[in-house]
Design a protein around this motif. Structure first.
Motif, PDB file in Angstrom:
ATOM      1  N   UNK A  70       0.910  -1.108   0.080  1.00 29.49           N
ATOM      2  CA  UNK A  70      -0.063  -0.038   0.055  1.00 29.49           C
ATOM      3  C   UNK A  70       0.799   1.176   0.142  1.00 29.49           C
ATOM      4  N   UNK A  71       0.576   2.225  -0.921  1.00 28.95           N
ATOM      5  CA  UNK A  71       1.205   3.474  -0.956  1.00 28.95           C
ATOM      6  C   UNK A  71       0.307   4.546  -0.719  1.00 28.95           C
ATOM      7  N   UNK A  72       0.772   5.568   0.218  1.00 29.78           N
ATOM      8  CA  UNK A  72      -0.111   6.710   0.630  1.00 29.78           C
ATOM      9  C   UNK A  72       0.860   7.826   0.286  1.00 29.78           C
TER      10      UNK A  72
ATOM     11  N   UNK B 290      -4.191  19.706   6.815  1.00 31.61           N
ATOM     12  CA  UNK B 290      -3.820  18.235   6.408  1.00 31.61           C
ATOM     13  C   UNK B 290      -4.347  18.214   5.034  1.00 31.61           C
ATOM     14  N   UNK B 291      -3.626  17.733   4.111  1.00 34.38           N
ATOM     15  CA  UNK B 291      -4.006  17.392   2.688  1.00 34.38           C
ATOM     16  C   UNK B 291      -4.626  16.130   2.478  1.00 34.38           C
ATOM     17  N   UNK B 292      -5.547  16.132   1.501  1.00 31.28           N
ATOM     18  CA  UNK B 292      -6.267  14.697   1.050  1.00 31.28           C
ATOM     19  C   UNK B 292      -4.975  13.867   0.603  1.00 31.28           C
ATOM     20  N   UNK B 293      -5.398  12.451   0.974  1.00 28.04           N
ATOM     21  CA  UNK B 293      -4.545  11.334   0.501  1.00 28.04           C
ATOM     22  C   UNK B 293      -4.998  10.449  -0.443  1.00 28.04           C
ATOM     23  N   UNK B 294      -3.923   9.942  -1.228  1.00 26.31           N
ATOM     24  CA  UNK B 294      -4.324   9.099  -2.277  1.00 26.31           C
ATOM     25  C   UNK B 294      -3.617   7.541  -1.733  1.00 26.31           C
ATOM     26  N   UNK B 295      -4.369   6.718  -1.664  1.00 30.49           N
ATOM     27  CA  UNK B 295      -4.125   5.526  -1.130  1.00 30.49           C
ATOM     28  C   UNK B 295      -4.305   4.574  -2.321  1.00 30.49           C
TER      29      UNK B 295
ATOM     30  N   UNK C  12      -5.687  -0.894  -6.769  1.00 27.90           N
ATOM     31  CA  UNK C  12      -6.933  -0.073  -6.534  1.00 27.90           C
ATOM     32  C   UNK C  12      -6.461   1.260  -5.762  1.00 27.90           C
ATOM     33  N   UNK C  13      -7.085   2.265  -6.343  1.00 27.17           N
ATOM     34  CA  UNK C  13      -6.757   3.547  -5.634  1.00 27.17           C
ATOM     35  C   UNK C  13      -8.026   3.994  -4.769  1.00 27.17           C
ATOM     36  N   UNK C  14      -7.906   4.729  -3.934  1.00 26.59           N
ATOM     37  CA  UNK C  14      -8.873   5.621  -3.069  1.00 26.59           C
ATOM     38  C   UNK C  14      -8.407   6.651  -2.567  1.00 26.59           C
ATOM     39  N   UNK C  15      -9.268   7.843  -3.158  1.00 30.00           N
ATOM     40  CA  UNK C  15      -8.981   9.568  -2.867  1.00 30.00           C
ATOM     41  C   UNK C  15      -9.646   9.819  -1.765  1.00 30.00           C
TER      42      UNK C  15
ATOM     43  N   UNK D  36      -9.944  -9.685 -13.405  1.00 27.21           N
ATOM     44  CA  UNK D  36     -10.233  -8.254 -13.800  1.00 27.21           C
ATOM     45  C   UNK D  36      -9.313  -7.491 -12.941  1.00 27.21           C
ATOM     46  N   UNK D  37      -9.217  -6.375 -13.425  1.00 22.75           N
ATOM     47  CA  UNK D  37      -8.565  -5.097 -12.923  1.00 22.75           C
ATOM     48  C   UNK D  37      -9.439  -3.753 -12.509  1.00 22.75           C
ATOM     49  N   UNK D  38      -9.527  -3.784 -11.190  1.00 18.95           N
ATOM     50  CA  UNK D  38     -10.297  -2.361 -10.688  1.00 18.95           C
ATOM     51  C   UNK D  38      -9.403  -1.332 -10.584  1.00 18.95           C
ATOM     52  N   UNK D  39      -9.917  -0.198 -11.123  1.00 22.06           N
ATOM     53  CA  UNK D  39      -8.936   0.976 -10.772  1.00 22.06           C
ATOM     54  C   UNK D  39      -9.369   2.007  -9.428  1.00 22.06           C
ATOM     55  N   UNK D  40     -10.479   1.554  -9.065  1.00 16.38           N
ATOM     56  CA  UNK D  40     -11.001   2.354  -7.765  1.00 16.38           C
ATOM     57  C   UNK D  40     -11.347   1.160  -6.664  1.00 16.38           C
ATOM     58  N   UNK D  41     -10.921   1.661  -5.582  1.00 17.21           N
ATOM     59  CA  UNK D  41     -10.963   0.781  -4.472  1.00 17.21           C
ATOM     60  C   UNK D  41     -12.575   0.846  -4.111  1.00 17.21           C
TER      61      UNK D  41
END
Length: 563
Positions: free
Chosen positions: A388-390, A405-410, A435-438, A504-509
């Motif tokens: 997991x990268x944040x 605090x700034x928004x995070x991209x996980x 999978x990415x979560x904003x 399948x590849x999901x781009x959004x968590x």
């Protein structure tokens, strides 16, 4: 005019061929089908509708038994089922959980509206002070039984069965089934669940001193840095309505110069446990009371360690590093002394081969190793792990206010590793999903995963850091299911052919929110913050358990998504 498709014609032909087989053979074939396949077969024609209805109880009971084996569910969770409809309902619950989850994602409001929330009452089995001391929880796969552990006190088992009253309303009465004293208990290391669908194994850390016979035979000195770690390997089982606890073995581990890094653990088969700390790895065979120990060289940072047979694997940011384990040697007095890595008489081994990741990972926030993403590692089955990268999400054209605090991209990168025992250097490592979560300026943390019918399921906590008051608090709870794949798919261990699996590849968590605990905007509000200390989810029954803690008290809440 509707022309049947090729697949419809082929399915019809297969059904007609199957009908010509003896009835006993047909029932044996049906026993190998999954729940949805049985439902689909029953819809193909009147013949199979009658066949399945005639043997419904045995068919659905066998189907549930197979689900317990494949998803490592605790078979006694379903011991009170007797009717065909009850077995069928238990077999299809996980499919309904998936349907609820996918429907919630489509609605975009992402709230499971039908969730029943119950705060558990432990007063029937524990005193008030004991309830506040609950430190660990574990929802046994199968969703019926709950384990609670308290430091220096009790290991308890509870029954979460729902009962229906005269008004046909379901109610939950928490029933204590076991209270086992563990005075020396400090914390739960891991739970190896479930063994043979009937047993649960726990490795617990206990208070321990150096055994007298060991202290008198060697000179360990009186260093204040010396660490002595004690472990017990326990097994819980159920016979009829009675639970029992058996100590399989115990071990004392001595680090003469202290433990400078977090000890990592994993299981190897049904009789071995892996330990890694201070660059030293050892495998404890608690049945034979043997150990294999060595110092690892050449891997800068180890995030997890696991094994297939005699091959050991270390998970690092660059990839997976493999070596062959040295032979076992007997243990004396159930005690192991772990020498410093720099000691000249310590066996030092460098990885014999490595399999690198397909991309470079930066801003790594967490690595969820095979022990987090797989129930157990057996039979050379593929395993899954995550990196997991944040990072902060900033607008290149805006000025950053360091006080806000700034928004995070996980981003979660999920890998699959398939071991080739005949040619280990040709083992396969593939990035199968990203999978990415904003998110808002909050930390997103997954709790332990559960495997259900080729999906990884988890409860996530979203935690907010109150910089001014120097504390963290949980703001939301989410549910997620991975894309459908099967990490337990068995590969031929002697095959060198790469079996391609379409994934399948999901781009959004996909996160489905089921609980909100928003922080108060009132500066005068002195309500203590809440923290979700532990979360457990059983996708087979649609139940989640959360251990909450505030400054003054703690409690456990049950979330039943399908009640």
């Amino acid at each position: 005019m509707n022309v049947p498709s090729y697949h419809e014609v082929l399915s019809s032909v297969k059904v007609k061929i199957m009908q010509k087989l003896p009835s006993e053979i047909q029932l044996l074939i049906i026993d190998y089908l999954g729940a949805l396949d049985i439902l689909h077969l029953q819809l193909t024609c009147k013949y199979y509708h009658r066949v399945i209805e005639k043997s419904a109880r045995n068919i659905w009971r066998n189907c549930l038994r197979q689900q317990c084996i494949e998803n490592e569910l605790f078979w006694p969770s379903f011991k009170d089922l007797s009717l065909a409809s009850e077995f069928k309902d238990a077999c299809t619950t996980s499919s309904r959980v998936v349907k609820f989850y996918e429907t919630a994602l489509e609605r975009r409001d992402a709230v499971l509206r039908r969730t029943q929330i119950t705060q558990l009452d432990f007063s029937e089995g524990l005193e008030d002070d004991d309830i506040q001391d609950i430190q660990e929880i574990f929802l046994v796969p199968g969703g019926r039984f709950l384990l609670t552990l308290q430091q220096f006190k009790w290991l308890c088992v509870w029954d979460l069965t729902l009962t229906r009253d005269d008004s046909q309303t379901y109610n939950l009465r928490l029933q204590p089934l076991l209270r086992h004293g563990i005075d020396a208990y400090e914390n739960l290391v891991f739970i190896d669940a479930v063994i043979d669908s009937t047993k649960i194994r726990l490795l617990v850390k206990i208070r321990s001193g150096i055994p007298q016979e060991v202290a008198s035979s060697i000179n360990l000195g009186e260093s204040s840095d010396q660490d002595v770690l004690g472990y017990q390997y326990l097994q819980l089982s159920m016979s009829g309505d009675t639970w029992s606890v058996q100590q399989l073995s115990h071990l004392t581990v001595i680090y003469p110069n202290g433990v400078s890094s977090l000890v990592k653990y994993n299981t190897l088969g049904d009789d071995k446990v892996i330990f890694h700390a201070n660059s030293v790895t050892f495998v404890w065979d608690f049945v034979q009371n043997h150990v294999s120990m060595w110092c690892l060289e050449g891997v800068p940072q180890v995030y997890d360690v696991f094994s297939f047979g005699t091959h050991m694997f270390y998970l690092g940011l660059e990839g997976i590093f493999g070596l062959e384990r040295p032979p076992f040697e007997p243990i004396e007095c159930n005690c192991i002394i772990v020498p410093p890595a720099s000691t000249s008489n310590t066996l030092t081994i460098s990885p014999a081969f490595s399999i690198l990741h397909q991309r470079r990972h930066e801003n790594v926030d967490r690595v969820s190793g095979p022990d987090s993403c797989n129930s157990r590692i057996l039979n050379y089955a593929p395993i899954i792990y995550e990196i997991t990268e944040t990072e902060q999400q900033n607008d290149d054209n805006s000025t950053i206010d360091v006080d806000i605090p700034q928004p995070r991209v996980t981003t979660i990168h999920r890998y699959r590793f398939r071991f080739n025992p005949t040619r280990p250097t040709e083992s396969k490592l593939d990035l199968i999903e990203s999978s990415t979560a904003h998110r808002r300026p909050l930390m997103l943390n997954p709790q332990p995963y559960s495997l259900s019918n080729g999906r990884l399921a988890a409860v996530w906590t979203e935690d907010y850091e109150d910089i001014q008051n120097e504390h963290w608090q949980t703001t939301s709870l989410f549910l997620s299911l991975s894309s459908k794949f099967d990490p337990t798919t068995h590969c031929d261990p002697h095959s060198v052919v790469d079996p391609t699996i379409e994934l399948p590849i999901r781009t959004e968590l996909g996160l489905v929110k089921f609980c909100d605990v928003e922080p108060s905007d009132d500066e005068d509000d002195e309500t203590p913050p809440l923290n979700a200390l532990a979360c457990e989810f059983c996708p087979q029954t649609g139940r989640a358990i959360v251990l909450w803690e505030s400054e003054y008290m703690s409690w456990v809440t049950l979330y039943d998504f399908l009640c």
